[in-house]
Design a protein around this motif. Structure first.
Motif, PDB file in Angstrom:
ATOM      1  N   VAL A   8      -1.565   3.287  -6.514  1.00 55.25           N
ATOM      2  CA  VAL A   8      -2.420   2.424  -5.694  1.00 55.25           C
ATOM      3  C   VAL A   8      -3.534   3.284  -5.095  1.00 55.25           C
ATOM      4  O   VAL A   8      -3.277   4.386  -4.603  1.00 55.25           O
ATOM      5  N   LYS A   9      -4.775   2.770  -5.166  1.00 56.93           N
ATOM      6  CA  LYS A   9      -5.905   3.535  -4.624  1.00 56.93           C
ATOM      7  C   LYS A   9      -5.776   3.671  -3.104  1.00 56.93           C
ATOM      8  O   LYS A   9      -5.220   2.789  -2.436  1.00 56.93           O
ATOM      9  N   LEU A  32      -8.562   0.272  -0.400  1.00 52.04           N
ATOM     10  CA  LEU A  32      -8.346  -0.998  -1.104  1.00 52.04           C
ATOM     11  C   LEU A  32      -9.620  -1.835  -1.118  1.00 52.04           C
ATOM     12  O   LEU A  32     -10.396  -1.833  -0.166  1.00 52.04           O
ATOM     13  N   ARG A  33      -9.816  -2.528  -2.243  1.00 54.39           N
ATOM     14  CA  ARG A  33     -10.984  -3.388  -2.422  1.00 54.39           C
ATOM     15  C   ARG A  33     -10.541  -4.835  -2.211  1.00 54.39           C
ATOM     16  O   ARG A  33      -9.525  -5.258  -2.770  1.00 54.39           O
ATOM     17  N   ASN A  39       0.827  -1.199   0.000  1.00 54.99           N
ATOM     18  CA  ASN A  39       0.000   0.000   0.000  1.00 54.99           C
ATOM     19  C   ASN A  39       0.862   1.249   0.000  1.00 54.99           C
ATOM     20  O   ASN A  39       1.126   1.850   1.031  1.00 54.99           O
ATOM     21  N   ASN A  95      -7.385  -2.513  -7.442  1.00 58.95           N
ATOM     22  CA  ASN A  95      -6.725  -1.593  -6.505  1.00 58.95           C
ATOM     23  C   ASN A  95      -5.749  -0.579  -7.099  1.00 58.95           C
ATOM     24  O   ASN A  95      -5.125   0.176  -6.355  1.00 58.95           O
ATOM     25  N   ASP A 148      -5.728  -8.059  -9.010  1.00 56.06           N
ATOM     26  CA  ASP A 148      -5.509  -7.078  -7.934  1.00 56.06           C
ATOM     27  C   ASP A 148      -5.343  -5.677  -8.505  1.00 56.06           C
ATOM     28  O   ASP A 148      -5.857  -4.705  -7.936  1.00 56.06           O
TER      29      ASP A 148
END
Ligand code: URA
Length: 300
Positions: A111-112, A115-116, A6, A103, A99
């Motif tokens: 990266v968002k 996160l999903r 992340n 994301n 992924d």
């Protein structure tokens, strides 16, 4: 684990995450909005059709090489069905691209922030390594074992592996240092709870090949002829190794590193101890598909 994946400020270069001209991801040919939160993985591209026939409102289909996919609804639950072909290399591609679809912001290549989490279930076929597990049985890999080495290429490998079980297995088998070190990763506990009364509990090996890496001897002799006998005899408390397939370890390992829920469930098509096989296994696979769809549809 946060530090491993992340990192919202890092811009991912076009060579590292390849996005096609139509906005779809390189191999899977899917755009982010075409991916459901629940994903069923199968090996055989034709098996996607076996599942699609149960879906309503199929909203999208894509096909590229072995990656055949469809997104639709089963009993109101949105699901993506994706084939990966055979082997761990394809799982590295499929898991990373799934992924990324969930994301990574494709516009900014970052990266968002939020996160999903995906729920990923592989439905496979497998060879049994214990005499009481029969052709047609369904085995849920509560733990997957990688003989493939893939997870060791990723930072954080040891954070998601059962290192005590690994050590016990390495000692028991007198593991050859020329081979990649085996890694043990647990399936999602929620997926295990969902299927535990409908499948045999397994520790399932994912092997980097079908023949010598699973102890088969056609013309070339396996390096360790006793490997399957050692595996059959291995016990860890009351647990034992149950079966061979070729993808589950990297699915479990990468999902654990990425924060997704994942598991592998297999229909047994070969009995390696009693040395028999059934090539007419489609009805068994059909039954496993129905079980998986019905239970996944109830999952939060
Ligand atoms: N798939 C495998 O990887 N091994 C078997 O024995 C059967 C199916």
């Amino acid at each position: 684990m946060e530090k491993i994946y992340n990192t919202p400020s890092r811009i991912i270069a076009p060579s590292e995450l390849i996005i096609n001209a139509d906005g779809s991801i390189f191999h899977l040919h899917l755009r982010p909005e075409q991916l459901a939160d629940t994903v069923i993985l199968v090996g055989d591209p034709a098996r996607v059709e076996m599942i699609v026939k149960y879906l309503d409102n199929v909203e999208h289909r894509a096909s590229s090489r072995e990656f055949n996919s469809a997104t639709g609804y089963y009993k109101g639950k949105r699901m993506t069905i994706l084939s990966t072909g055979i082997g761990i290399g394809n799982i590295d591609i499929a898991m990373t691209e799934l992924d990324a679809l969930a994301n990574i912001d494709f516009a900014t290549r970052t990266v968002k922030q939020e996160l999903r989490q995906l729920t990923i279930l592989r439905l496979g076929t497998s060879g049994a390594l214990q005499p009481d597990i029969e052709v047609g049985d369904v085995v849920f890999a509560r733990t997957s074992v990688g003989f493939d080495g893939l997870l060791s290429y990723y930072a954080g490998r040891n954070d998601v592996c059962d290192l005590e079980l690994e050590q016990a297995f390495v000692e028991h088998t007198e593991w050859d240092s020329l081979m990649p070190r085996p890694y043990f990763v647990d399936a999602s506990q929620e997926l295990w709870e969902l299927f535990r009364n409908a499948a045999i509990e397994g520790i399932t090996i994912a092997s980097p090949g079908f023949y010598a890496p699973q102890g088969r001897w056609v013309r070339l002799k396996p390096a360790d002829e006793q490997m399957n006998a050692k595996i059959e005899a291995f016990r860890y408390g009351s647990r034992r190794i149950t079966n061979y397939e070729m993808e589950g370890s990297a699915i479990a390992g990468l999902a654990a590193l990425m924060g997704h829920r994942a598991a592998t469930m297999c229909t047994i098509i070969a009995q390696r101890v009693n040395k028999n096989a059934n090539t007419d296994y489609k009805p068994f696979v059909e039954r496993m598909i129905q079980l998986a769809l019905d239970r996944l549809a109830t999952m939060q």
